[in-house]
Design a protein around this motif. Sequence first.
Motif, mmCIF file in Angstrom:
data_model
loop_
_atom_site.group_PDB
_atom_site.id
_atom_site.type_symbol
_atom_site.label_atom_id
_atom_site.label_comp_id
_atom_site.label_asym_id
_atom_site.label_seq_id
_atom_site.Cartn_x
_atom_site.Cartn_y
_atom_site.Cartn_z
ATOM 1 N N ALA A 1 0.910 -1.270 0.050
ATOM 2 C CA ALA A 1 -0.017 -0.209 0.103
ATOM 3 C C ALA A 1 0.897 1.167 0.144
ATOM 4 O O ALA A 1 2.086 1.126 0.570
ATOM 5 C CB ALA A 1 -0.991 0.000 1.230
ATOM 6 N N SER A 2 0.385 2.241 -0.593
ATOM 7 C CA SER A 2 0.865 3.500 -0.666
ATOM 8 C C SER A 2 0.907 4.465 0.798
ATOM 9 O O SER A 2 1.731 5.102 0.934
ATOM 10 C CB SER A 2 0.759 4.267 -1.996
ATOM 11 N N ASP A 3 -0.260 4.302 1.370
ATOM 12 C CA ASP A 3 -0.163 4.927 2.747
ATOM 13 C C ASP A 3 -0.883 4.022 3.612
ATOM 14 O O ASP A 3 -1.486 3.065 3.039
ATOM 15 C CB ASP A 3 -0.771 6.384 2.435
ATOM 16 N N ALA A 4 -0.680 4.320 4.847
ATOM 17 C CA ALA A 4 -1.161 3.269 5.950
ATOM 18 C C ALA A 4 -2.785 3.439 5.997
ATOM 19 O O ALA A 4 -3.200 2.426 6.401
ATOM 20 C CB ALA A 4 -0.638 4.048 7.309
ATOM 21 N N LYS A 5 -3.334 4.463 5.482
ATOM 22 C CA LYS A 5 -4.804 4.506 5.410
ATOM 23 C C LYS A 5 -5.338 3.563 4.643
ATOM 24 O O LYS A 5 -6.307 2.774 4.900
ATOM 25 C CB LYS A 5 -5.339 5.986 5.318
ATOM 26 N N ASP A 6 -4.774 3.424 3.338
ATOM 27 C CA ASP A 6 -5.249 2.273 2.416
ATOM 28 C C ASP A 6 -4.960 0.996 2.737
ATOM 29 O O ASP A 6 -5.671 0.093 2.598
ATOM 30 C CB ASP A 6 -4.345 2.910 0.884
ATOM 31 N N ALA A 7 -3.476 0.712 3.358
ATOM 32 C CA ALA A 7 -3.445 -0.627 3.915
ATOM 33 C C ALA A 7 -4.590 -0.986 5.033
ATOM 34 O O ALA A 7 -4.734 -2.442 4.926
ATOM 35 C CB ALA A 7 -1.989 -0.573 4.653
ATOM 36 N N VAL A 8 -5.174 -0.332 5.955
ATOM 37 C CA VAL A 8 -5.891 -0.588 6.886
ATOM 38 C C VAL A 8 -7.273 -0.921 6.669
ATOM 39 O O VAL A 8 -8.165 -1.295 7.377
ATOM 40 C CB VAL A 8 -5.699 0.005 8.103
ATOM 41 N N ALA A 9 -7.654 -0.073 5.435
ATOM 42 C CA ALA A 9 -9.067 0.236 5.234
ATOM 43 C C ALA A 9 -10.027 -0.916 5.214
ATOM 44 O O ALA A 9 -11.121 -0.908 5.617
ATOM 45 C CB ALA A 9 -9.183 1.037 3.826
ATOM 46 N N GLU A 10 -9.545 -2.095 4.507
ATOM 47 C CA GLU A 10 -10.387 -3.254 4.666
ATOM 48 C C GLU A 10 -9.933 -4.332 5.538
ATOM 49 O O GLU A 10 -10.556 -5.478 5.633
ATOM 50 C CB GLU A 10 -10.256 -3.890 2.975
ATOM 51 N N ALA A 11 -9.035 -4.095 6.500
ATOM 52 C CA ALA A 11 -8.423 -5.383 7.021
ATOM 53 C C ALA A 11 -9.234 -5.823 8.371
ATOM 54 O O ALA A 11 -9.724 -4.924 8.965
ATOM 55 C CB ALA A 11 -7.094 -4.844 7.634
ATOM 56 N N ASP A 12 -9.037 -6.873 8.353
ATOM 57 C CA ASP A 12 -9.789 -7.573 9.696
ATOM 58 C C ASP A 12 -8.955 -7.333 10.925
ATOM 59 O O ASP A 12 -9.354 -7.065 11.990
ATOM 60 C CB ASP A 12 -9.903 -9.112 9.665
ATOM 61 N N PHE A 13 -7.730 -7.451 10.735
ATOM 62 C CA PHE A 13 -6.584 -7.142 11.599
ATOM 63 C C PHE A 13 -5.493 -6.138 11.189
ATOM 64 O O PHE A 13 -4.902 -6.226 10.168
ATOM 65 C CB PHE A 13 -5.676 -8.395 12.087
ATOM 66 N N VAL A 14 -4.911 -5.180 12.082
ATOM 67 C CA VAL A 14 -3.903 -4.405 11.677
ATOM 68 C C VAL A 14 -3.059 -4.598 12.743
ATOM 69 O O VAL A 14 -2.795 -4.732 13.928
ATOM 70 C CB VAL A 14 -4.399 -2.925 11.854
ATOM 71 N N LEU A 15 -1.623 -5.227 12.079
ATOM 72 C CA LEU A 15 -0.404 -5.363 12.953
ATOM 73 C C LEU A 15 0.599 -4.218 13.004
ATOM 74 O O LEU A 15 1.091 -4.056 11.767
ATOM 75 C CB LEU A 15 0.065 -6.677 12.492
ATOM 76 N N THR A 16 0.881 -3.883 14.069
ATOM 77 C CA THR A 16 1.971 -2.645 13.816
ATOM 78 C C THR A 16 3.177 -3.211 14.365
ATOM 79 O O THR A 16 3.359 -3.724 15.342
ATOM 80 C CB THR A 16 1.547 -1.629 14.827
ATOM 81 N N MET A 17 4.409 -3.047 13.397
ATOM 82 C CA MET A 17 5.561 -3.416 14.030
ATOM 83 C C MET A 17 6.777 -2.455 13.775
ATOM 84 O O MET A 17 7.589 -2.582 12.675
ATOM 85 C CB MET A 17 5.889 -4.996 13.142
ATOM 86 N N LEU A 18 6.376 -1.209 14.255
ATOM 87 C CA LEU A 18 7.453 0.002 14.090
ATOM 88 C C LEU A 18 8.251 0.063 15.349
ATOM 89 O O LEU A 18 8.174 -0.594 16.319
ATOM 90 C CB LEU A 18 6.397 1.082 13.862
#
Length: 294
Positions: free
Chosen positions: A49-66
């Motif tokens: 994904a080009s930005d974080a918002k697009d990445a999470v929009a459809e997701a059942d789970f969001v995993l942050t590893m920052l």
Amino acid sequence: MSTSVAVLGTGIMGSGMAKNLVRAGFDVTAWNRHREKAEPLAEAGIKIASDAKDAVAEADFVLTMLFDADAVEDVMGQALPAMREDAVWIQSSTVGLPGVARLAERAGYEGIAFVDAPVLGTRQPAEEGTLLVLAGCPSDLRERVQPVFDAIGSKTVWVGELLGDGHKLKLVANSWVLSIVGATAQAVDLTKRLGLDPTLFLETISGGATDCAYAQLKGKAMIAGEFPPAFPLSGAAKDAQLIVEAMDYAGTRSAFMQSLAAQFQDAIEAGHGSEDMASVITAFDGGDQDRASL
Ligand code: NAP
């Protein structure tokens, strides 16, 4: 339709975790601040994904590893409002106790379920899907998140239901890991400076009650002077500081961990921040004068 996971942060750990989620049958979208680091994951069937918002929009789970709490807060400040209201945020970056509280509060504002799930294990376990997940969350979320944990890890320890329980055990475990590395560096350096072959130290403890695989692994890297990053020194210094904060919060004396944190910081200032934490041995430089006076 398969369950979808957005992985935010494709550094040493996030890349391996994303690949294991695909192998386990999840539909994975990844995002990274510097996109070029995420792009090789496309070969494994991961959408970039080009930005974080697009990445999470459809997701059942969001995993942050920052990297740290500030990075997670910055990224999730943008992504949280774009998440589905029934999605779950699994927060695996090591952010410390105040960090977990801050991030859970942000999730709460948006009505998003939050799971504190730091991990134990470095590059290789992340790539092999054999991390140890130290999870803390309300028990009604466990069944939902378990398949994600099974994909990235070989074992989940359900630490407790209170906010930050996962992180409490993570900081305790990291205090042990960082101390082994610091103590190994000290012993290898001292062996060398006393004019002995430093491999003698590793041979001396080998197979005995004080031996451990991690001391052998990191000790060999220290002797070879080769530090390809599995856990970068910058992360070790950050975690040492988070452990000091937790010790202060718990009311225990943090002088030992403070000294180790300073040693990590010295090695960073000497230019070793992106190398493996075994490079902390470079911060023992400066003992020549003592040796001369023996
Ligand atoms: P890493 O390879 O250095 O990756 C750090 C990640 O954070 C990268 O994706 C980086 O993006 C991103 N990042 C840093 N600052 C950012 C910011 N301000 N905004 C957005 N993104 C930012 O680190 P890692 O080893 O994978 O570690 C990730 C987390 O896991 C850390 O909390 C670490 O303490 C924890 N952890 C590490 C290990 C280990 O052995 N390595 C083990 C257990 C837990 P860029 O690529 O664009 O810089």
